[in-house]
Design a protein around this motif. Sequence first.
Motif, PDB file in Angstrom:
ATOM      1  N   SER A 185      51.783  35.933  47.832  1.00 60.91           N
ATOM      2  CA  SER A 185      50.661  36.787  47.433  1.00 60.91           C
ATOM      3  C   SER A 185      49.391  36.507  48.227  1.00 60.91           C
ATOM      4  CB  SER A 185      50.381  36.628  45.934  1.00 60.91           C
ATOM      5  OG  SER A 185      49.989  35.301  45.640  1.00 60.91           O
ATOM      6  N   ILE A 227      50.765  36.434  41.470  1.00 57.70           N
ATOM      7  CA  ILE A 227      52.018  37.068  41.037  1.00 57.70           C
ATOM      8  C   ILE A 227      52.860  36.027  40.310  1.00 57.70           C
ATOM      9  CG2 ILE A 227      54.139  38.268  41.727  1.00 57.70           C
ATOM     10  CD1 ILE A 227      52.838  39.166  44.231  1.00 57.70           C
ATOM     11  N   VAL A 280      51.655  41.195  38.139  1.00 57.84           N
ATOM     12  CA  VAL A 280      50.710  41.027  39.247  1.00 57.84           C
ATOM     13  C   VAL A 280      49.279  41.167  38.731  1.00 57.84           C
ATOM     14  CG1 VAL A 280      52.379  41.905  40.910  1.00 57.84           C
ATOM     15  CG2 VAL A 280      50.747  43.476  39.893  1.00 57.84           C
TER      16      VAL A 280
END
Length: 439
Positions: A358, A372, A384
């Motif tokens: 991420s 995430i 998320v």
Amino acid sequence: MIVGRPNVGKSTLFNAITGSRRSIVGDEPGITRDRISGIAVHAGRRFEIIDTGGIIPDDREWIPSQILKQARVALEGAAQIIFLIDGRTEITSADRELSQILRRLNKPVTLAVNKIDTQKSAGLVHEFHELGIDHVLPVSAEHKVGLYELLDHVTQSFPMEDAVPAAERRPAIKISIVGRPNVGKSTLINSLVGEERAIVSPVAGTTRDTVDEQITRGGIDYIFMDTAGIRRKGKTHEMAEKLSVMMARRHIRMANVVLLVVDAVEGPASQDATIAGYAHEGGRALIVVVNKWDAMGKADKKAFEENLRDEMKFLEYAQVAFVSAKTGQGVGRLFEMIREAHKWFSHRVGTGELNRFSSTLELEPDTKIKYITQASIRPPTFIVFPDKRNQLHFSAERQLVNKIRNEFGFKGTPIIVKAKFSKNPFEGKKPKEKEKRRK
């Protein structure tokens, strides 16, 4: 196994013994056609119970003759036979013929006289001894009267179940075979399990029940569920067919992997996309099985697959297999594809890996992902946390799913993304004034 002529309550008894609604039950005679199996436990004894279609020994019509054929296959392997008869009707010629067939098998047979749920009706039981079966027991499958005594009798010779620690049990992969009527679902399950397990007919809609068959291959257990063909809503008029469609959709939800069978000759139809949508919405791993490919000559697989994916754009993750269930061509490879789909359907990515992933993400339009985490598997579900508080744009969500696939795999399974927006605790609050210094 349970045998008897049509509409005596076999499916009701089967459901009562297994504690489920595996067999379709209704007032219309002849609803059950294939043989249906289930697992039950009584007094520490685990056993398989099989429900058969209603048997009329001298009926020469095609489907009744196939029901008898299916029943004979099951009878050969049965350890105990429950011959179910309707206690509220007189003994029929079909009952007499069937009792003669069963006695010739030289296997333990118990005559269960059904629909005996009052003291008054219990007096009728003695009349059924004339069928020449030694063990006669009254039951009411609907009200579960006499069920314990019946199971005590038929399971007394069965071995006690060995206790297996839960950690050592390896669950089977459950596969639901779905599709429009007459695309070859029953032929496919027969080819997969290596025997004539489901009734195969040129008559569309022959399968009504969901037929289960468990096999072991390469040390892995597979449970295949052959479901009734799912028609368009406007074409499901018969009560049994409507129930079949409901059961088929239920078994999609129960499955780990769904095999959507498409007719290669007819090509992908709108109803195929509708059925695929049921599996997709249910979050099931999916394989599209293009059947009857042997009839396509030198047709281009790549062109066919491109057309298929154009018709079902939401199934970009699904694997596609080209087979002939009739000849067995390509069927063996389905086991590998099922294992692959199930592996990713059950896959979990560690939080550390997701954090590193991420940190490099930039999604359009102008969206960044702060964090995430994978919340669950089957299907893989990710939570998320975007950097903005507005709703995650559908294009950003699609990009995110594609990037997760590129990074981690998840072949053959849908990915679910849920966005959570953290709120600034100080937003909307006026800053406190600094306390004035005391003079």
